[in-house]
Write an enzyme that holds these catalytic residues in place. Structure first.
Site, short mmCIF file in Angstrom:
data_model
loop_
_atom_site.label_atom_id
_atom_site.label_comp_id
_atom_site.label_asym_id
_atom_site.label_seq_id
_atom_site.Cartn_x
_atom_site.Cartn_y
_atom_site.Cartn_z
N LYS A 108 0.74 -1.18 -0.17
CA LYS A 108 0.01 -0.01 0.04
C LYS A 108 0.80 1.20 0.07
O LYS A 108 2.01 1.33 0.38
CB LYS A 108 -0.98 0.12 1.20
CG LYS A 108 -2.13 0.73 1.15
CD LYS A 108 -3.06 0.07 0.31
CE LYS A 108 -4.47 0.87 -0.01
NZ LYS A 108 -5.42 0.10 -0.46
P1 NAD Z 1 -13.04 7.62 -3.13
O1 NAD Z 1 -12.09 8.75 -2.80
O2 NAD Z 1 -13.51 7.58 -4.45
O3 NAD Z 1 -14.15 7.81 -2.17
C1 NAD Z 1 -14.21 8.00 -0.89
C2 NAD Z 1 -15.70 8.46 -0.40
O4 NAD Z 1 -15.80 8.56 1.02
C3 NAD Z 1 -15.95 9.87 -0.85
O5 NAD Z 1 -17.07 9.97 -1.16
C4 NAD Z 1 -15.78 10.54 0.39
O6 NAD Z 1 -16.45 11.81 0.61
C5 NAD Z 1 -16.28 9.91 1.60
N1 NAD Z 1 -16.03 9.91 2.96
C6 NAD Z 1 -14.77 10.00 3.17
N2 NAD Z 1 -14.93 10.33 4.48
C7 NAD Z 1 -15.93 9.97 5.11
C8 NAD Z 1 -16.47 10.13 6.34
N3 NAD Z 1 -15.78 9.93 7.42
N4 NAD Z 1 -17.84 9.46 6.25
C9 NAD Z 1 -18.41 9.33 5.01
N5 NAD Z 1 -17.87 9.40 3.86
C10 NAD Z 1 -16.50 9.73 3.80
O7 NAD Z 1 -12.28 6.16 -2.57
P2 NAD Z 1 -12.79 4.72 -3.01
O8 NAD Z 1 -11.92 4.32 -4.06
O9 NAD Z 1 -14.02 4.56 -3.26
O10 NAD Z 1 -12.51 4.09 -1.60
C11 NAD Z 1 -13.46 3.92 -0.68
C12 NAD Z 1 -12.86 2.69 0.28
O11 NAD Z 1 -12.88 1.41 -0.26
C13 NAD Z 1 -11.48 2.83 0.84
O12 NAD Z 1 -11.60 2.13 2.26
C14 NAD Z 1 -10.94 2.04 0.13
O13 NAD Z 1 -9.32 1.60 0.74
C15 NAD Z 1 -11.67 0.95 -0.35
N6 NAD Z 1 -11.26 0.19 -1.35
C16 NAD Z 1 -11.30 1.02 -2.78
C17 NAD Z 1 -11.05 0.03 -3.75
C18 NAD Z 1 -11.02 0.64 -5.32
O14 NAD Z 1 -10.83 0.03 -6.12
N7 NAD Z 1 -11.05 2.05 -5.38
C19 NAD Z 1 -10.56 -1.17 -3.74
C20 NAD Z 1 -10.75 -1.90 -2.42
C21 NAD Z 1 -11.08 -1.26 -1.34
#
Ligand code: NAD
Length: 414
Positions: A106
């Site tokens: 990561k």
């Molecule tokens: P992103 O940045 O596209 O979206 C994150 C979202 O969460 C945004 O809408 C933001 O406003 C919101 N957010 C942030 N803090 C918040 C809070 N305290 N309360 C409510 N909403 C909040 O990120 P993403 O890629 O969608 O990732 C989201 C989660 O999924 C993370 O934990 C990431 O590690 C995990 N994840 C993502 C992927 C991927 O392919 N993008 C894969 C596996 C896991």
């Protein structure tokens, strides 16, 4: 006493439990506890106003017993070494649960990306890439998008790496734009995986008419909302970092997306109720999907959660104490290291396509993804039933067990 929610401490606790259940040798536990390599870099960036600012950047590589390192890069003000170490460890288990030949890594930069211009973001990304250049590479460590990073950022990493090599190396990152060697489905792959897990976790294996609440409306949350809506589910609540909205009649995620694109948030969507993130988590629903950041379901709010099923789109959204409360309440949790493996699975497909200079169709990618996700889901579910443990413990046993077996066979050199 307030709960210890250092994600690395949580990851270590989980590893300890899995180690004890599996009866692993002491040396394997010792090796698994520590990332193989962690690097911390100070990234100087010339800002648009002429000032220079220095941002802290990280790349942590956990264990590569099953293949090259793989893991996202996150831009968030709260990024620190412990968070990145935890996320790298979870990536190792996740790849092993999904059955793909990678080790966990990561990366991240402590920055509020929304406050940077595109030019500043590009300079930051390229400088960071140059500083981790020696430890990444197609057979070493392959970064991907995570919170606040996207296909454009992957393209800058790809270009910077390629400029140093002297030739284009698309297989150094995944999550690229499709015309630069990205895979079909990648941008929605994690959400697709969340959808398959949600469907399989429901008694009647159908999302039709089910009431869904989603925390986080980014890449995972928005796509999950859209896919579930397209399959007939009723998305009754969504949120982002500014707050949430709810409607018992169901929201149209496409319209909410347009509103967020215009206003910067889902809140104040016309005609529905704006609520807090706390209220959102406590809505009565069939499935709650945390898809924001770590530690949003804690001992403070777990007792008030009314969902029957939680499918963890985010990494580490539930603290261990919250987990205990949810178990007592009989809430079924599909854990992160299973539920959000769709992204890394399609990243793996992207890497394989790049190495072979192939491009698979959307149908082909979806077919392969569904097969792998459903297989992983039942591997975990069956193990949980056999050992009378939760799906989280079973997923950890499966992931840790596979890596431990590989380590044992490879041996400890010298
Ligand atoms: P992103 O940045 O596209 O979206 C994150 C979202 O969460 C945004 O809408 C933001 O406003 C919101 N957010 C942030 N803090 C918040 C809070 N305290 N309360 C409510 N909403 C909040 O990120 P993403 O890629 O969608 O990732 C989201 C989660 O999924 C993370 O934990 C990431 O590690 C995990 N994840 C993502 C992927 C991927 O392919 N993008 C894969 C596996 C896991």
């Amino acid at each position: 006493m307030s709960e210890n929610i250092n994600p690395y401490e949580i990851a270590l606790q989980q590893l300890k439990i899995a180690t004890e259940r599996l009866g692993l040798d002491q040396w394997i536990y010792e090796v698994l506890k520590h990332p193989k390599r962690s690097i911390v870099v100070s990234i100087p960036v010339k800002m648009d106003n002429g000032e220079t600012r220095v941002f802290m950047g990280y790349r942590v590589q956990h264990i590569d017993a099953l293949g090259p390192f793989k893991g996202g890069i996150r831009y968030h003000p709260k990024v620190d070494l412990d968070e990145v170490k935890a996320l790298a460890m979870w990536m190792t288990w996740k790849c092993a649960v999904a059955g793909i030949p990678y080790g966990g890594a990561k990366g991240g930069i402590a920055v509020d990306a929304n406050k940077l211009s595109m030019a500043e973001l590009e300079r930051l990304t390229r400088r960071y890439t140059s500083m981790i250049m020696d430890i990444i590479g197609p057979y070493r460590d392959v970064p991907a998008p995570d919170v606040n990073t996207d296909a454009q950022i992957m393209a800058w990493i790809l270009d910077t790496y390629s400029q140093f090599k002297g030739y284009l190396v698309p297989e150094v990152v995944t999550g690229k734009p499709v015309y630069l060697g990205g895979s079909e489905v990648r941008s929605e792959a994690t959400a697709m995986g969340v959808f398959y897990c949600t469907r399989e976790a429901l008694e009647d294996k159908s999302v039709k008419g089910k009431r869904i609440v989603i925390q986080g409306f980014g890449k995972v949350g928005w796509n999950a909302a859209r896919i579930l809506y397209d399959h007939g589910a009723k998305v009754i609540g969504v949120s982002d970092s500014k707050g949430g909205i709810m409607s018992q009649e169901g929201l149209n995620p496409y319209k909410v997306y347009e509103h967020k694109a215009k206003t910067g948030s889902v809140i104040n969507f016309p005609g529905v109720k704006t609520i807090t993130n706390e209220e959102l988590l406590e809505l009565e629903c069939d499935v709650l999907i945390p898809a924001a950041i770590e530690n949003t379901i804690t001992k403070e709010n777990a007792g008030n959660i009314k969902a029957r099923i939680i499918v963890e789109g985010a990494n580490g959204p539930t603290t261990p104490q919250a987990d205990k409360i949810l178990i007592e309440k009989g809430v079924k949790v599909v854990p992160d290291i299973l539920a959000n493996t769709g992204g890394v699975t399609v990243s793996y497909f992207e890497w394989v396509q790049n190495l072979h200079r192939e491009h698979w169709t959307r149908e082909e990618v979806l077919r392969k993804l569904e097969t792998m996700m459903v297989r992983a889901f039942y591997n975990v579910k069956n193990l949980a039933e056999k050992n009378e443990v939760t799906m989280r413990e079973a997923a950890l046993m499966l992931g840790v067990g596979r890596v431990a077996e590989a380590l044992k066979t490879l041996g400890l050199w010298p």
